[in-house]
Design a protein around this motif. Structure first.
Motif, PDB file in Angstrom:
ATOM      1  N   ASP A 112      -7.000  -5.833  -5.783  1.00  0.00           N
ATOM      2  CA  ASP A 112      -5.810  -5.256  -5.851  1.00  0.00           C
ATOM      3  C   ASP A 112      -5.944  -3.875  -6.065  1.00  0.00           C
ATOM      4  O   ASP A 112      -5.163  -3.025  -6.081  1.00  0.00           O
ATOM      5  N   LEU A 113      -7.162  -3.399  -6.700  1.00  0.00           N
ATOM      6  CA  LEU A 113      -7.564  -2.061  -6.923  1.00  0.00           C
ATOM      7  C   LEU A 113      -7.631  -1.091  -5.538  1.00  0.00           C
ATOM      8  O   LEU A 113      -7.127  -0.056  -5.417  1.00  0.00           O
ATOM      9  N   ILE A 114      -8.155  -1.779  -4.668  1.00  0.00           N
ATOM     10  CA  ILE A 114      -8.347  -1.213  -3.243  1.00  0.00           C
ATOM     11  C   ILE A 114      -6.923  -1.242  -2.574  1.00  0.00           C
ATOM     12  O   ILE A 114      -6.717  -0.048  -1.996  1.00  0.00           O
ATOM     13  N   ALA A 115      -6.291  -2.183  -2.635  1.00  0.00           N
ATOM     14  CA  ALA A 115      -4.754  -2.094  -2.102  1.00  0.00           C
ATOM     15  C   ALA A 115      -3.928  -0.953  -2.848  1.00  0.00           C
ATOM     16  O   ALA A 115      -3.380  -0.269  -2.233  1.00  0.00           O
ATOM     17  N   ASN A 116      -3.900  -0.764  -4.136  1.00  0.00           N
ATOM     18  CA  ASN A 116      -3.354   0.290  -4.826  1.00  0.00           C
ATOM     19  C   ASN A 116      -3.897   1.746  -4.145  1.00  0.00           C
ATOM     20  O   ASN A 116      -2.906   2.606  -3.738  1.00  0.00           O
ATOM     21  N   GLY A 117      -5.040   1.830  -4.209  1.00  0.00           N
ATOM     22  CA  GLY A 117      -5.586   3.166  -3.460  1.00  0.00           C
ATOM     23  C   GLY A 117      -5.003   3.198  -2.170  1.00  0.00           C
ATOM     24  O   GLY A 117      -4.926   4.424  -1.481  1.00  0.00           O
ATOM     25  N   LEU A 118      -5.117   2.099  -1.082  1.00  0.00           N
ATOM     26  CA  LEU A 118      -4.762   2.445   0.135  1.00  0.00           C
ATOM     27  C   LEU A 118      -3.344   2.642   0.147  1.00  0.00           C
ATOM     28  O   LEU A 118      -2.996   3.650   1.101  1.00  0.00           O
ATOM     29  N   ARG A 119      -2.553   2.284  -0.458  1.00  0.00           N
ATOM     30  CA  ARG A 119      -1.219   2.642  -0.554  1.00  0.00           C
ATOM     31  C   ARG A 119      -0.754   4.103  -0.870  1.00  0.00           C
ATOM     32  O   ARG A 119      -0.078   4.806  -0.233  1.00  0.00           O
ATOM     33  N   GLU A 120      -1.641   4.428  -1.864  1.00  0.00           N
ATOM     34  CA  GLU A 120      -1.489   5.853  -2.344  1.00  0.00           C
ATOM     35  C   GLU A 120      -2.107   7.053  -1.181  1.00  0.00           C
ATOM     36  O   GLU A 120      -1.604   7.931  -0.648  1.00  0.00           O
ATOM     37  N   ARG A 121      -3.094   6.335  -0.628  1.00  0.00           N
ATOM     38  CA  ARG A 121      -3.594   7.228   0.508  1.00  0.00           C
ATOM     39  C   ARG A 121      -3.019   7.257   1.971  1.00  0.00           C
ATOM     40  O   ARG A 121      -2.652   8.307   2.363  1.00  0.00           O
ATOM     41  N   ILE A 122      -2.239   6.250   1.970  1.00  0.00           N
ATOM     42  CA  ILE A 122      -1.068   6.245   3.301  1.00  0.00           C
ATOM     43  C   ILE A 122      -0.075   7.240   3.041  1.00  0.00           C
ATOM     44  O   ILE A 122       0.387   7.776   3.831  1.00  0.00           O
ATOM     45  N   LEU A 231       4.144  -1.078   5.159  1.00  0.00           N
ATOM     46  CA  LEU A 231       2.773  -1.110   4.825  1.00  0.00           C
ATOM     47  C   LEU A 231       2.491  -1.587   3.554  1.00  0.00           C
ATOM     48  O   LEU A 231       1.208  -2.369   3.304  1.00  0.00           O
ATOM     49  N   SER A 232       3.092  -1.448   2.531  1.00  0.00           N
ATOM     50  CA  SER A 232       3.008  -1.867   1.259  1.00  0.00           C
ATOM     51  C   SER A 232       3.174  -3.256   1.177  1.00  0.00           C
ATOM     52  O   SER A 232       2.366  -4.019   0.520  1.00  0.00           O
ATOM     53  N   ARG A 233       4.147  -3.851   1.804  1.00  0.00           N
ATOM     54  CA  ARG A 233       4.268  -5.221   1.814  1.00  0.00           C
ATOM     55  C   ARG A 233       3.192  -6.129   2.430  1.00  0.00           C
ATOM     56  O   ARG A 233       2.830  -7.029   2.062  1.00  0.00           O
TER      57      ARG A 233
END
Length: 251
Positions: A112-122, A231-233
């Protein structure tokens, strides 16, 4: 300044009130002002035509891209079609987001941590791309604003200079007859007229083009928000599942 020469030229040109005649009989400073304003006017119209055509092309390309994007097809295929050099701003936003997604997708499962970081980067990547594309579309807009605000004052400077020369010539001739005064005053006012000819289209074009650019920027930001939500979903699905799959348009 040789007042006798100026006075003689003023008297010889007393009956020549054509635009070309006014330009020829003007002082060299006034001539430079006129030429500068004419060049600025030509450049203003060149910028206007370029901006209008660029915005129209960008909107047509965005319409075609959105049709393909929302058609339900594979976004991987659309990504391959656009390639590394997207041809219009909306495609550039899409490609930037997909590239960031594909770089990090394989590390998403269970994190989940990587996912949150990916959403922010996108989101950050799309925001930077929108800003960069709008800066490219807004190039030379500052020139339109500058001409619109400065050209009347430059023309007024030419007018003041020309009137000063006219009064100096009148004093040299010691004649205040209207036929003597009119050509000098006319050539001076001609500089102001050219300044207005350059400034008025620049102001009108700046307001219109700025409005069109603002609408297009809002369109890009809206697309970025929608694609970011998709992308978030998909990111949430990838965290819950065991494999991160490429995003797809699915309702």
């Amino acid at each position: 300044m040789d007042r006798s020469v100026t006075a003689t030229a003023l008297g010889n040109a007393a009956n020549d009130l054509s635009l070309w005649g006014l330009f020829l009989q003007a002082d060299w400073v006034v001539k430079l002002v006129m030429l500068g304003l004419l060049l600025a006017s030509v450049w203003v119209w060149a910028i206007v035509f370029e901006k209008v055509s660029s915005i129209r092309r960008a909107n047509r390309a965005a319409d075609a891209f959105e049709d393909a994007f929302w058609s339900g097809g594979s976004l991987d295929e659309l990504y391959r079609k656009e390639g590394d050099q997207p041809s219009h701003p909306m495609a550039a936003v899409f490609v930037a987001a997909m590239r960031e997604w594909r770089r990090s997708a394989q590390r998403l499962a269970g994190s989940d941590l990587i996912a949150n970081g990916l959403r922010e980067r996108i989101d950050r990547t799309m925001a930077v791309t929108v800003q960069r594309e709008m800066e490219r579309l807004e190039r030379w807009m500052i020139f339109l604003a500058s001409v619109g605000s400065v050209a009347p004052f430059i023309g007024l400077f030419g007018t003041v200079w020309g009137i000063m020369n006219s009064f100096a010539a009148i004093a040299g001739m010691q004649n205040t007859n209207l036929a003597v005064v009119a050509p000098g005053i006319a050539e001076a006012l001609f500089a102001t007229a050219i300044g207005l000819v350059a400034a008025i289209p620049a102001v009108l074009a700046y307001n219109k083009i700025s409005s069109d650019l603002a609408r297009f920027a809002a369109r890009l930001e809206g697309f970025a928000s929608e694609f970011g939500a998709i992308l978030s979903r998909q990111t949430e699905t990838a965290v819950i599942g065991t494999e991160a799959r490429s995003p797809a348009i699915a309702e």
